[in-house]
Design a protein around this motif. Structure first.
Motif, PDB file in Angstrom:
ATOM      1  N   GLN A 186      11.477  66.010 216.338  1.00  0.00           N
ATOM      2  CA  GLN A 186      11.415  67.547 216.306  1.00  0.00           C
ATOM      3  C   GLN A 186      12.064  67.968 215.181  1.00  0.00           C
ATOM      4  O   GLN A 186      12.946  67.139 214.554  1.00  0.00           O
ATOM      5  CB  GLN A 186      12.274  67.982 217.620  1.00  0.00           C
ATOM      6  CG  GLN A 186      11.834  67.720 218.956  1.00  0.00           C
ATOM      7  CD  GLN A 186      10.291  68.070 218.889  1.00  0.00           C
ATOM      8  OE1 GLN A 186       9.847  69.033 218.907  1.00  0.00           O
ATOM      9  NE2 GLN A 186       9.419  67.066 219.069  1.00  0.00           N
ATOM     10  N   PRO A 187      11.997  69.291 214.750  1.00  0.00           N
ATOM     11  CA  PRO A 187      12.695  69.453 213.347  1.00  0.00           C
ATOM     12  C   PRO A 187      14.237  69.786 213.921  1.00  0.00           C
ATOM     13  O   PRO A 187      14.567  69.790 215.205  1.00  0.00           O
ATOM     14  CB  PRO A 187      12.164  71.066 213.570  1.00  0.00           C
ATOM     15  CG  PRO A 187      10.980  71.244 214.349  1.00  0.00           C
ATOM     16  CD  PRO A 187      11.008  70.070 215.223  1.00  0.00           C
ATOM     17  N   SER A 188      14.955  69.494 212.708  1.00  0.00           N
ATOM     18  CA  SER A 188      16.523  69.595 213.008  1.00  0.00           C
ATOM     19  C   SER A 188      16.879  70.861 213.939  1.00  0.00           C
ATOM     20  O   SER A 188      17.833  70.820 214.723  1.00  0.00           O
ATOM     21  CB  SER A 188      17.189  69.372 211.777  1.00  0.00           C
ATOM     22  OG  SER A 188      17.010  68.262 210.938  1.00  0.00           O
TER      23      SER A 188
ATOM     24  N   TRP B  39      15.655  72.391 215.938  1.00  0.00           N
ATOM     25  CA  TRP B  39      15.393  72.552 217.645  1.00  0.00           C
ATOM     26  C   TRP B  39      16.454  71.586 217.737  1.00  0.00           C
ATOM     27  O   TRP B  39      16.938  72.079 219.367  1.00  0.00           O
ATOM     28  CB  TRP B  39      13.926  72.010 217.790  1.00  0.00           C
ATOM     29  CG  TRP B  39      13.483  71.938 219.078  1.00  0.00           C
ATOM     30  CD1 TRP B  39      13.123  73.064 219.757  1.00  0.00           C
ATOM     31  CD2 TRP B  39      13.848  71.055 220.154  1.00  0.00           C
ATOM     32  NE1 TRP B  39      12.871  72.994 221.080  1.00  0.00           N
ATOM     33  CE2 TRP B  39      13.383  71.558 221.409  1.00  0.00           C
ATOM     34  CE3 TRP B  39      14.174  69.857 220.273  1.00  0.00           C
ATOM     35  CZ2 TRP B  39      13.363  71.067 222.657  1.00  0.00           C
ATOM     36  CZ3 TRP B  39      14.306  69.132 221.329  1.00  0.00           C
ATOM     37  CH2 TRP B  39      13.776  69.760 222.659  1.00  0.00           C
ATOM     38  N   VAL B  40      16.536  70.304 217.383  1.00  0.00           N
ATOM     39  CA  VAL B  40      17.786  69.524 217.836  1.00  0.00           C
ATOM     40  C   VAL B  40      19.198  70.199 217.941  1.00  0.00           C
ATOM     41  O   VAL B  40      20.034  70.152 218.885  1.00  0.00           O
ATOM     42  CB  VAL B  40      17.738  68.326 217.254  1.00  0.00           C
ATOM     43  CG1 VAL B  40      18.742  67.215 218.026  1.00  0.00           C
ATOM     44  CG2 VAL B  40      16.604  67.711 217.369  1.00  0.00           C
ATOM     45  N   GLU B  41      19.629  70.875 216.883  1.00  0.00           N
ATOM     46  CA  GLU B  41      20.558  71.866 216.890  1.00  0.00           C
ATOM     47  C   GLU B  41      20.831  72.692 217.941  1.00  0.00           C
ATOM     48  O   GLU B  41      21.843  72.916 218.507  1.00  0.00           O
ATOM     49  CB  GLU B  41      20.839  72.472 215.464  1.00  0.00           C
ATOM     50  CG  GLU B  41      21.042  71.394 214.424  1.00  0.00           C
ATOM     51  CD  GLU B  41      20.531  71.890 213.106  1.00  0.00           C
ATOM     52  OE1 GLU B  41      20.714  73.071 212.668  1.00  0.00           O
ATOM     53  OE2 GLU B  41      20.623  70.868 211.849  1.00  0.00           O
ATOM     54  N   ASP B  42      19.631  73.456 218.173  1.00  0.00           N
ATOM     55  CA  ASP B  42      19.434  74.566 219.453  1.00  0.00           C
ATOM     56  C   ASP B  42      19.741  73.818 220.598  1.00  0.00           C
ATOM     57  O   ASP B  42      20.500  74.367 221.523  1.00  0.00           O
ATOM     58  CB  ASP B  42      18.174  75.268 219.358  1.00  0.00           C
ATOM     59  CG  ASP B  42      18.132  76.218 218.000  1.00  0.00           C
ATOM     60  OD1 ASP B  42      19.008  76.469 217.277  1.00  0.00           O
ATOM     61  OD2 ASP B  42      16.926  76.631 218.130  1.00  0.00           O
ATOM     62  N   LEU B  43      19.215  72.732 220.925  1.00  0.00           N
ATOM     63  CA  LEU B  43      19.538  71.842 222.130  1.00  0.00           C
ATOM     64  C   LEU B  43      20.802  71.588 222.401  1.00  0.00           C
ATOM     65  O   LEU B  43      21.450  71.643 223.460  1.00  0.00           O
ATOM     66  CB  LEU B  43      18.615  70.576 222.284  1.00  0.00           C
ATOM     67  CG  LEU B  43      18.509  69.947 223.513  1.00  0.00           C
ATOM     68  CD1 LEU B  43      18.617  70.623 224.757  1.00  0.00           C
ATOM     69  CD2 LEU B  43      17.644  68.575 223.436  1.00  0.00           C
TER      70      LEU B  43
ATOM     71  N   LEU C 216      22.645  65.223 217.859  1.00  0.00           N
ATOM     72  CA  LEU C 216      22.777  65.519 216.661  1.00  0.00           C
ATOM     73  C   LEU C 216      22.835  64.364 215.592  1.00  0.00           C
ATOM     74  O   LEU C 216      22.390  64.313 214.519  1.00  0.00           O
ATOM     75  CB  LEU C 216      24.097  66.540 216.322  1.00  0.00           C
ATOM     76  CG  LEU C 216      23.912  67.964 217.145  1.00  0.00           C
ATOM     77  CD1 LEU C 216      25.212  68.508 216.738  1.00  0.00           C
ATOM     78  CD2 LEU C 216      22.751  68.704 216.408  1.00  0.00           C
TER      79      LEU C 216
ATOM     80  N   LYS D 193      19.785  62.844 215.357  1.00  0.00           N
ATOM     81  CA  LYS D 193      18.660  63.521 214.245  1.00  0.00           C
ATOM     82  C   LYS D 193      19.025  63.261 212.925  1.00  0.00           C
ATOM     83  O   LYS D 193      18.103  63.232 212.085  1.00  0.00           O
ATOM     84  CB  LYS D 193      18.681  64.810 214.884  1.00  0.00           C
ATOM     85  CG  LYS D 193      17.545  65.642 213.969  1.00  0.00           C
ATOM     86  CD  LYS D 193      16.161  65.270 214.386  1.00  0.00           C
ATOM     87  CE  LYS D 193      15.387  65.926 213.302  1.00  0.00           C
ATOM     88  NZ  LYS D 193      13.990  65.330 213.409  1.00  0.00           N
TER      89      LYS D 193
END
Lengths: 200, 200
Positions: free
Chosen positions: A37-39, A41-45, B50, B53
């Motif tokens: 996933q784009p960074s 999206w992972v930060e949002d999660l 985080l 990723k």
């Protein structure tokens, strides 16, 4: 067994394996999905996880999910007062809510109870329900508990705790599901359907 | 459809629904599971997400998962040199690794390719493989591609890209799985098993 040889990924896989119903393979798929996933999206999660854990608390009145002092249902002036649906868990109240078949308010007991294994409903939960029924002048309590021995015993425990109050206590009907077939229904359901038969 | 009426929880549920194979119900179960975990566990999960990723990058040599410049396998001096197993994805290399049936090194093409739909292997990936075979003096390339039309076409594309090099190109054998039964095997497998028959 989940070793990828890459420490942070293995640690993530181990975390995912804790999620309900997720095994080794599923946890690995989740981890690789995350890596792709784009960074953002992972930060949002990661942020949503932390926020959900810190911002959500039990509703002061019903025990449901709340971000403020009250949950959206208890805070809604358009919901019917005087009728309360007792559920074991927040999940159960959300299922009923999604089907749009009830416009009163809920009371969450806060867990699945298994009185046969000595897991009684904590008495302070029952006391809180009693207090609420008196304060709000509730006229009916619908016990939306599961059709199982545990649900039956939990229903009885709730009823016994409030039996002296001037409140009608009802329970969801059991019977043959709509679209179900008498040929396929189990005997426990058929027995309850028979007992609950109504005049036409 | 996933509304709990509580914004942060709904947002988390929507995120979980993006995970592969996870639907509405699963996403809700995950969210409620998270809400019931100790804060420390949720913080660890957010941090692992985080870190995975940001810390994980492709191995400079094989394209696998690495925290350093090289992945654990490329960095391991005890692995056999001169024999390379070509896989489509990191997941495939990890599956082979877990079974402990190969002690050489890997080369990750970096995706499932479907040449029939116009998804060719990017030529720079094939160029990188060529360069590596020459530099390392590799004597055998095992194509560990899936037994499908796509895998077949991908295998041919890789072979064509390296056919002029003095490298033996092999492919995993297809046939009846151990413990499988001739009575239950599909005809494509049986055909391959017949073609691949060996003298006793």
């Amino acid at each position: 067994m989940s070793s990828t040889g890459v420490f942070v990924v293995d640690r993530l896989i181990e975390k995912f394996k804790r999620l309900p119903g997720v095994g080794e393979k599923g946890a690995r798929r989740f981890a690789f999905f995350v890596l792709q996933q784009p960074s953002g999206w992972v930060e949002d999660l990661a942020r949503d996880l932390l926020e959900a854990k810190t911002a959500v608390r039990p509703c002061r009145i019903c025990g449901g999910l709340a971000e403020e002092e009250l949950c959206p249902i208890c805070a809604d002036p358009k919901r019917s007062n005087g009728i309360i649906c007792v559920v074991e868990t927040v999940e159960d109240s959300l299922v009923i809510e999604r089907h749009g078949v009830f416009d009163g308010r809920y009371h969450v007991l806060g867990g699945r109870f298994s009185p046969l294994d000595g897991e009684e409903i904590p008495s302070d939960r029952l006391d809180a329900l009693r207090r609420r029924l008196v304060q709000e002048g509730v006229s009916e309590v619908i016990l939306a508990l599961n059709p199982s021995v545990e649900g039956e015993l939990t229903a009885m425990a709730v009823r016994d705790a409030i039996v002296d109050l001037p409140v009608r206590v009802t329970r969801l009907a059991f019977g043959i599901p709509v679209g179900g077939s008498i040929g396929f229904v189990d005997s426990a359901t058929l027995k309850l359907a028979m007992e609950g038969r109504r005049g036409l």
